[in-house]
Design an enzyme around this catalytic site. Sequence first.
Site, PDB file in Angstrom:
ATOM      1  NE  ARG A 222      -4.453  -1.142   0.106  1.00 37.24           N
ATOM      2  CZ  ARG A 222      -4.441  -2.235  -0.735  1.00 37.24           C
ATOM      3  NH1 ARG A 222      -3.665  -2.350  -1.469  1.00 37.24           N
ATOM      4  NH2 ARG A 222      -5.555  -2.780  -0.855  1.00 37.24           N
ATOM      5  CG  HIS A 270      -3.591  -0.265  -6.760  1.00 40.96           C
ATOM      6  ND1 HIS A 270      -4.026   0.165  -5.202  1.00 40.96           N
ATOM      7  CD2 HIS A 270      -3.833  -1.499  -6.488  1.00 40.96           C
ATOM      8  CE1 HIS A 270      -4.515  -0.744  -4.759  1.00 40.96           C
ATOM      9  NE2 HIS A 270      -4.332  -1.798  -5.256  1.00 40.96           N
TER      10      HIS A 270
HETATM   11  P1  NDP Z   1      -2.705 -11.637   4.446  1.00 39.89           P
HETATM   12  O1  NDP Z   1      -3.480 -11.142   5.545  1.00 39.89           O
HETATM   13  O2  NDP Z   1      -3.022 -13.022   3.919  1.00 39.89           O
HETATM   14  O3  NDP Z   1      -0.907 -11.473   4.749  1.00 39.89           O
HETATM   15  C1  NDP Z   1      -0.541 -10.552   5.462  1.00 39.89           C
HETATM   16  C2  NDP Z   1       0.884 -10.876   6.070  1.00 39.89           C
HETATM   17  O4  NDP Z   1       1.583  -9.992   6.478  1.00 39.89           O
HETATM   18  C3  NDP Z   1       1.098 -12.087   7.037  1.00 39.89           C
HETATM   19  O5  NDP Z   1       2.099 -13.079   6.684  1.00 39.89           O
HETATM   20  C4  NDP Z   1       1.155 -11.156   8.275  1.00 39.89           C
HETATM   21  O6  NDP Z   1       1.939 -11.641   9.504  1.00 39.89           O
HETATM   22  C5  NDP Z   1       2.313 -10.134   7.766  1.00 39.89           C
HETATM   23  N1  NDP Z   1       2.228  -9.070   8.539  1.00 39.89           N
HETATM   24  C6  NDP Z   1       1.136  -8.200   8.933  1.00 39.89           C
HETATM   25  N2  NDP Z   1       1.484  -7.254   9.761  1.00 39.89           N
HETATM   26  C7  NDP Z   1       3.203  -7.521   9.893  1.00 39.89           C
HETATM   27  C8  NDP Z   1       3.781  -6.847  10.826  1.00 39.89           C
HETATM   28  N3  NDP Z   1       3.553  -5.753  11.646  1.00 39.89           N
HETATM   29  N4  NDP Z   1       5.282  -7.324  10.767  1.00 39.89           N
HETATM   30  C9  NDP Z   1       5.382  -8.261  10.169  1.00 39.89           C
HETATM   31  N5  NDP Z   1       4.686  -8.961   9.196  1.00 39.89           N
HETATM   32  C10 NDP Z   1       3.444  -8.357   9.344  1.00 39.89           C
HETATM   33  O7  NDP Z   1      -2.737 -10.671   3.239  1.00 39.89           O
HETATM   34  P2  NDP Z   1      -2.681 -11.006   1.763  1.00 39.89           P
HETATM   35  O8  NDP Z   1      -1.374 -11.683   1.496  1.00 39.89           O
HETATM   36  O9  NDP Z   1      -3.888 -11.143   1.283  1.00 39.89           O
HETATM   37  O10 NDP Z   1      -2.339  -9.430   1.136  1.00 39.89           O
HETATM   38  C11 NDP Z   1      -1.242  -8.705   1.622  1.00 39.89           C
HETATM   39  C12 NDP Z   1      -1.471  -7.147   1.055  1.00 39.89           C
HETATM   40  O11 NDP Z   1      -1.285  -7.003  -0.436  1.00 39.89           O
HETATM   41  C13 NDP Z   1      -2.875  -6.725   1.135  1.00 39.89           C
HETATM   42  O12 NDP Z   1      -3.164  -6.062   2.353  1.00 39.89           O
HETATM   43  C14 NDP Z   1      -2.769  -5.252   0.209  1.00 39.89           C
HETATM   44  O13 NDP Z   1      -1.996  -4.321   0.924  1.00 39.89           O
HETATM   45  C15 NDP Z   1      -1.880  -5.506  -0.852  1.00 39.89           C
HETATM   46  N6  NDP Z   1      -2.116  -6.037  -2.025  1.00 39.89           N
HETATM   47  C16 NDP Z   1      -1.986  -5.234  -3.173  1.00 39.89           C
HETATM   48  C17 NDP Z   1      -2.651  -5.388  -4.624  1.00 39.89           C
HETATM   49  C18 NDP Z   1      -2.024  -4.644  -5.532  1.00 39.89           C
HETATM   50  O14 NDP Z   1      -2.630  -4.585  -6.516  1.00 39.89           O
HETATM   51  N7  NDP Z   1      -0.923  -3.820  -5.301  1.00 39.89           N
HETATM   52  C19 NDP Z   1      -3.610  -6.379  -4.600  1.00 39.89           C
HETATM   53  C20 NDP Z   1      -4.137  -7.130  -3.470  1.00 39.89           C
HETATM   54  C21 NDP Z   1      -3.475  -6.776  -2.140  1.00 39.89           C
HETATM   55  P3  NDP Z   1       1.454 -13.183  10.093  1.00 39.89           P
HETATM   56  O15 NDP Z   1       1.479 -14.153   9.104  1.00 39.89           O
HETATM   57  O16 NDP Z   1       2.148 -13.324  11.087  1.00 39.89           O
HETATM   58  O17 NDP Z   1       0.096 -12.848  10.315  1.00 39.89           O
HETATM   59  C1  OXD Z   2      -6.683  -5.288  -3.285  1.00 42.54           C
HETATM   60  C2  OXD Z   2      -6.154  -4.297  -4.016  1.00 42.54           C
HETATM   61  O1  OXD Z   2      -6.496  -5.218  -1.926  1.00 42.54           O
HETATM   62  O2  OXD Z   2      -6.417  -4.340  -5.179  1.00 42.54           O
HETATM   63  O3  OXD Z   2      -7.382  -6.133  -3.323  1.00 42.54           O
HETATM   64  O4  OXD Z   2      -5.189  -3.765  -3.478  1.00 42.54           O
END
Ligand code: NDP
Ligand code: OXD
Length: 307
Positions: A222, A270
Amino acid sequence: MTFLMNARPEWHDLFRTAFAEHLPELPFVTDVHSIDPAQVRYLFTWDVPEQLESFENLAVLFSTGAGVDQFSAQRLPAEAQVVRMVEDGLTRMMQEFVTMAVLAAHRDLPYYLEQQSKQNWAPLPLRPAWDRRVGVMGLGVLGTAVLSSLAPFGFALRGWSRSPRDLPGVACFNGTDSLPDFLAGCDVLVCLLPLTEETRGILGEATFAQLPAQAALVHVGRGGHLEVPALLAALDQGRLSSAFVDVTEPEPLPPESPLWRHPRVIVTPHIASDTLGETAVQSVIANLRRHAAGVPLEGAVDRSRGY
Ligand code: NDP
Ligand code: OXD
């Protein structure tokens, strides 16, 4: 008890047809003004509609995307579950994009685009993938999928998460204390974290200073994760070699942003991934069935953690 689809008009027919086939007993509505707000039990939305507080019986808010940070400052009904999007189309397209960007960084594409703009034939020494370390911040649905796509190339893989993870073939680190060790071994750093109070600004000066010299950044989390001045300084000082920036704050990225013009920054609007209607509708229907059966929902967000 009604399902309100408050998003993506282009998917309305697709969802209406699938709901009629698989959940004929659940009323399906796309016009918020056409129903009694107290009837809204399920809401599918990207942002919070102004009527939210009148949805007194809301049970589940389904985000149309994987991110849920857009809801963090909102007053959601205390009882409502928030569910982020987990679906195959979104995951696979993220695998494509990050693999493309990591390979482009690995094979010095930003450098060659800059040389081309100067008509400069200037090859760099080649490095095989097994001599390049790729680290992914965020080992959730998307981070782990991306690591599995990168594995066949032979990169040395590592990942960082909040809680301990065990992924075959990936050196796993967790927690703030292990961040320096993780960063020290990332020739390419991929950010796939959710945006929370803890992760805002995480791609800043301190992080860039701990990466190996000439590391590259692939940022698909993000916009709020990235401190743009710190990135530009790290690129200009030669600490970082290049950056792929898919997410910005704000979006769209304003024309005056220096990111647009930096020769070793590749900006994309994005589009690293997006939810795919055909697969998303199946995922939502499966979660509605889980909810009816009283079992945990896939992608359920822990509202206290913010993801
Ligand atoms: P998940 O909730 O499945 O995974 C999040 C991961 O981040 C987990 O491994 C979590 O750790 C880790 N995490 C969260 N907070 C911390 C922290 N403080 N320190 C270390 N690790 C942390 O999310 P997704 O994989 O589904 O999605 C991830 C992100 O990708 C979305 O939130 C969004 O921001 C981004 N995204 C971007 C898109 C784009 O087009 N650019 C499209 C879709 C998503 P733990 O395993 O310990 O819980
Ligand atoms: C999502 C994105 O969060 O598009 O799915 O970034």
